[in-house]
Scaffold this motif. Structure first.
Motif, PDB file in Angstrom:
ATOM      1  N   THR A 139      69.172  -1.785  34.854  1.00 43.01           N
ATOM      2  CA  THR A 139      68.568  -2.487  35.988  1.00 43.01           C
ATOM      3  C   THR A 139      67.487  -3.462  35.537  1.00 43.01           C
TER       4      THR A 139
ATOM      5  N   LYS B 141      60.571   3.417  37.092  1.00 47.43           N
ATOM      6  CA  LYS B 141      61.750   4.001  37.741  1.00 47.43           C
ATOM      7  C   LYS B 141      63.022   3.225  37.423  1.00 47.43           C
ATOM      8  N   LEU B 142      62.886   2.087  36.751  1.00 43.33           N
ATOM      9  CA  LEU B 142      64.053   1.327  36.325  1.00 43.33           C
ATOM     10  C   LEU B 142      64.700   1.992  35.112  1.00 43.33           C
ATOM     11  N   ASP B 143      65.821   1.449  34.690  1.00 42.30           N
ATOM     12  CA  ASP B 143      66.412   1.825  33.408  1.00 42.30           C
ATOM     13  C   ASP B 143      66.809   0.536  32.695  1.00 42.30           C
ATOM     14  N   ASN B 144      67.366   0.661  31.517  1.00 43.05           N
ATOM     15  CA  ASN B 144      67.670  -0.542  30.746  1.00 43.05           C
ATOM     16  C   ASN B 144      68.665  -1.458  31.454  1.00 43.05           C
TER      17      ASN B 144
ATOM     18  N   PRO C  34      64.145  -2.972  25.431  1.00 44.50           N
ATOM     19  CA  PRO C  34      64.342  -1.779  26.247  1.00 44.50           C
ATOM     20  C   PRO C  34      63.147  -1.529  27.176  1.00 44.50           C
ATOM     21  N   LEU C  35      63.399  -0.790  28.239  1.00 43.83           N
ATOM     22  CA  LEU C  35      62.382  -0.561  29.267  1.00 43.83           C
ATOM     23  C   LEU C  35      61.099   0.026  28.690  1.00 43.83           C
ATOM     24  N   LEU C  36      61.209   1.054  27.879  1.00 45.74           N
ATOM     25  CA  LEU C  36      60.006   1.699  27.358  1.00 45.74           C
ATOM     26  C   LEU C  36      59.144   0.711  26.595  1.00 45.74           C
TER      27      LEU C  36
END
Length: 230
Positions: free
Chosen positions: A29, A24-27, A82-84
């Motif tokens: 946060t 649920k985060l993004d780059n 990055p998050l992914l």
């Protein structure tokens, strides 16, 4: 009694909870500060992935980390991704660790961890569970000490109480949870201290998390002792 099979299931469940929450985060946060001083949320996720790989090394009879500096540099290197990419790394490294840990093996053998620490192989899955559960809290994304499973909290209090037992820099401490469970930790020197409060607060003091025991009642002694870093 250690049940490594149950602990391995718990590790997988805890990892799934963490990944679901972190997704649920993004780059932006992800790059914000975690609850660990000097670490972003990206550092926490990078550490979890590299810890899983390190435990693969342990189970295959190699040093857990090449060196302390390489451990730190690997976390720093991976922290800004990055998050992914972070989520995929945590997931795939966790899968690699589970695959190695689920092989038939001698669970009674002694393995070497960081800094010369040794333990029974059967306890390593619980050590991994500690990493996943406490670092989920450290991410500061809504998962608190009070959200930890009750069984985990009980075991982690006992584990950390044993870790601080016999330490000359920690006074004798009795921990009392409401409504009546008791643990003992610390050394033999100094004024004995009795602390009482909810289990989440006791764990927070032992693990240096949350309010670090600030809400515990000091029933006897010279106040809330300060523990060395974990």
């Amino acid at each position: 009694m250690i049940d490594h099979v149950q602990d391995l299931r718990s590790v997988r469940e805890a990892t799934d909870r963490l990944l679901t929450a972190a997704a649920k985060l993004d780059n932006a946060t992800l790059a914000e500060e975690s609850r660990l001083p000097g670490w972003t949320r990206g550092h926490v996720l990078a550490h979890l992935a590299r810890n899983a790989d390190a435990l693969v090394e342990v189970f295959e009879g190699r040093p857990m980390y090449e060196s302390a500096s390489s451990r730190e540099s690997d976390i720093e290197r991976d922290s800004g991704r990055p998050l992914l990419q972070q989520l995929e790394d945590v997931r795939h490294s966790a899968d690699r660790w589970q695959a190695v840990a689920e092989r038939p093996q001698d669970w009674t053998r002694t393995v070497e961890l960081r800094n010369g620490v040794t333990d029974a192989a059967a306890r390593v899955p619980f050590r991994r569970l500690i990493e996943v559960e406490l670092h989920h809290v450290d991410l500061n994304i809504g998962y608190e000490l009070t959200d930890l499973p009750d069984e985990f909290t009980d075991r982690e209090i006992a584990f950390l109480a044993d870790r601080w037992a016999g330490r000359p820099d920690v006074p004798p401490v009795t921990l009392r949870a409401m409504p009546g469970e008791v643990w003992h930790t610390g050394g033999t020197e100094g004024t004995p201290v009795v602390l009482e409060g909810p289990k989440a607060e006791l764990l927070g003091w032992l693990a240096g998390r949350g309010l670090r025991g600030a809400r515990l009642a000091v029933l006897t002694g010279d106040g809330l002792p300060e523990l060395p870093p974990l």
